[in-house]
Design an enzyme around this catalytic site. Structure first.
Site, PDB file in Angstrom:
ATOM      1  CG  HIS A  29     117.306  52.113  22.232  1.00 54.96           C
ATOM      2  ND1 HIS A  29     116.893  51.010  22.925  1.00 54.96           N
ATOM      3  CD2 HIS A  29     117.672  53.014  23.176  1.00 54.96           C
ATOM      4  CE1 HIS A  29     117.014  51.221  24.225  1.00 54.96           C
ATOM      5  NE2 HIS A  29     117.467  52.439  24.404  1.00 54.96           N
ATOM      6  CD1 TRP A  58     114.795  52.620  31.765  1.00 53.02           C
ATOM      7  CD2 TRP A  58     114.967  50.453  32.270  1.00 53.02           C
ATOM      8  NE1 TRP A  58     115.766  52.093  30.951  1.00 53.02           N
ATOM      9  CE2 TRP A  58     115.891  50.742  31.246  1.00 53.02           C
ATOM     10  CE3 TRP A  58     114.895  49.142  32.736  1.00 53.02           C
ATOM     11  CZ2 TRP A  58     116.729  49.780  30.685  1.00 53.02           C
ATOM     12  CZ3 TRP A  58     115.733  48.190  32.173  1.00 53.02           C
ATOM     13  CH2 TRP A  58     116.631  48.496  31.169  1.00 53.02           C
ATOM     14  CB  THR A  61     112.934  53.220  23.452  1.00 54.52           C
ATOM     15  OG1 THR A  61     112.930  52.735  22.104  1.00 54.52           O
ATOM     16  CG2 THR A  61     114.239  53.927  23.742  1.00 54.52           C
ATOM     17  CD  GLU A  62     116.505  54.143  27.582  1.00 51.93           C
ATOM     18  OE1 GLU A  62     116.609  53.602  28.696  1.00 51.93           O
ATOM     19  OE2 GLU A  62     117.456  54.248  26.787  1.00 51.93           O
ATOM     20  CG  LEU A  63     111.553  49.130  30.683  1.00 55.62           C
ATOM     21  CD1 LEU A  63     111.558  48.672  32.139  1.00 55.62           C
ATOM     22  CD2 LEU A  63     110.990  48.023  29.807  1.00 55.62           C
TER      23      LEU A  63
END
Length: 444
Positions: free
Chosen positions: A109, A298, A145-147
């Protein structure tokens, strides 16, 4: 026909223990086992386990018409295997239904796509292997990761063999366009993109229990009516959210589980179906390109990277971490490699964010530190010890090219030793057989 695409993120970092300057060089174990275990088990009991049961019941009740997808980080899977293996058992049951898809992402991640393309590729491959091992699925859709997404990142992902990706439907990217279509990368037309409908998603994740929200209370019937009221040509509604929405971010007493249980019934009554990301990307053609020259995510209103790399502390820590990557890749020390993964998790940099610290939210809700400065100091102490361990094996005085050459020689020697050992073992076994045979002949 309109289709709802649900994707749920599961991630928990390995939190670091309080690591003082005086620990450097003396203590090489960095993790707060008590916090990691207690937090994960609490979340599993409140969220993951009841949510798993709920979604399995929904899939079985609607006989394959209800479908969802998961993206689970490798570090979360590692913790679940240690502290809550029953969660993985539940996810395995969901996978066996054939109506649940597992997506690809970075194992740690991490933010490696922003500073270390080689590490990025290695982690995506490692994560895909883990998903195949646990859930017997080969991921075909990539979720970063985190879009986090940009044109450059889409190129990296495409070169790894992925032609499907999901990201945020950020306003600064879409402008007047709707997120309710399939798009493609402007630099790689063969890379199809699904975009999160942030408005509808956040009505569930953030506003569901907000008494001050003008649309409170949110019912399943009301939510589906909003989807049904979208323009007929907008057939795809992407609801991408944290799995902890169910039971943790939105506690069970808010009615979040009852809301989710009722949602499919109202959807089917309005001729709205459910589909996985790969099904939608296989069925629908892109309506056009989207151009994202600067990375988006995001997170927050800005949908940028400022939550992780927005201040000097964060950038300094990230650059220091990336600076040691080449030497770490040369090593074969299993413990170093594991620490390397866990130290790359994006959460460590999020804890250093000063964006929300003065307001106290959401920073204090998720950070184990009293301030971003404590987070930075603690992380840098740990990173200093880690770097010293790496350099103890591969000193600065030896260049990376020399290290690579030396490692090649060492590995060749190891192969030769193994070959000689096998030959010696074979000779010994042959001699034993001859000895036994001779003994038998003498007895006879």
């Amino acid at each position: 026909m309109k289709k709802i695409c649900f994707y749920f993120q599961i991630h928990q970092p390995f939190r670091l223990k309080r690591y003082r300057f005086f620990n450097i060089g003396k203590d090489h174990y960095y993790y707060d086992d008590y916090s990691n275990e207690s937090i994960l088990q609490q979340i599993a009991d409140k969220s993951f386990l009841p949510a798993n049961r709920m979604f399995l019941d929904l899939v079985n009740l609607y006989k394959g018409r209800f479908k969802i997808a998961f993206s689970i980080s490798g570090v979360a899977l590692d913790q679940l295997e240690i502290y809550a293996p029953e969660v993985i058992d539940g996810l395995m049951e969901l996978s066996k239904t054939g109506n649940v898809e597992f997506l690809a992402e970075t194992y740690a991640h991490s933010l490696s796509c922003l500073g270390d393309p080689i590490e990025f590729q290695r982690q995506v491959k490692q994560h895909a292997e883990k998903i195949k091992l646990l859930f017997d699925q080969k991921p075909t859709v990539f979720r970063n990761t985190e879009l986090i997404y940009s044109d450059e990142i889409s190129e990296l992902v495409y070169k790894m063999g992925y032609k499907k990706m999901i990201t945020e439907g950020a306003k600064q990217v879409l402008g007047w366009k709707s997120p309710n279509y399939v798009y493609h990368s402007v630099t790689q037309p063969n890379m199809k993109l699904l975009l999160r409908n942030s408005g509808l998603t956040e009505n569930i994740t953030f506003r569901f229990s907000d008494y001050t929200w003008h649309d409170y209370p949110l019912t399943a019937e009301k939510f589906i009516s909003w989807i049904a009221a979208t323009p007929p040509e907008e057939e795809i509604i992407n609801l991408f959210m944290n799995y902890e929405t169910f039971g943790n971010l939105q506690p069970s007493y808010t009615g979040i589980f009852e809301f989710m249980k009722a949602l499919p019934r109202f959807a089917f009554e309005n001729n709205i179906e459910f589909a996985t990301p790969s099904e939608i990307l296989d069925e629908y053609k892109p309506v056009g390109p989207i151009s994202v020259p600067d990375p988006i995510s995001w997170s927050d209103e800005e949908r940028d990277l400022s939550a992780w790399l927005g201040n000097t502390l964060q950038r300094s820590a990230f650059n220091t971490l990336c600076g040691i990557s080449e030497r770490v890749r040369l090593c074969e020390d299993r413990r170093l490699k594991q620490d390397w993964l866990y130290l790359q998790t994006s959460d460590h940099f999020y804890y250093m964010s000063t964006k929300h610290f003065s307001k106290g939210e959401p920073y204090t809700r998720f950070s184990p530190y009293p301030s971003p400065y404590d987070a930075f100091n603690n992380y840098m102490n740990v990173l200093s010890d880690f770097i010293a361990r790496v350099k103890a094996q591969y000193p600065d005085t030896v260049q990376n090219e020399e290290l690579g050459s030396l490692l090649t020689i060492i590995r060749n020697q190891e192969k030769k030793i193994k070959k000689l050992e096998a030959e010696l073992k074979s000779i010994r076994e042959a001699n034993v057989e001859k000895f036994v045979k001779k003994e038998k002949e003498e007895v006879e």
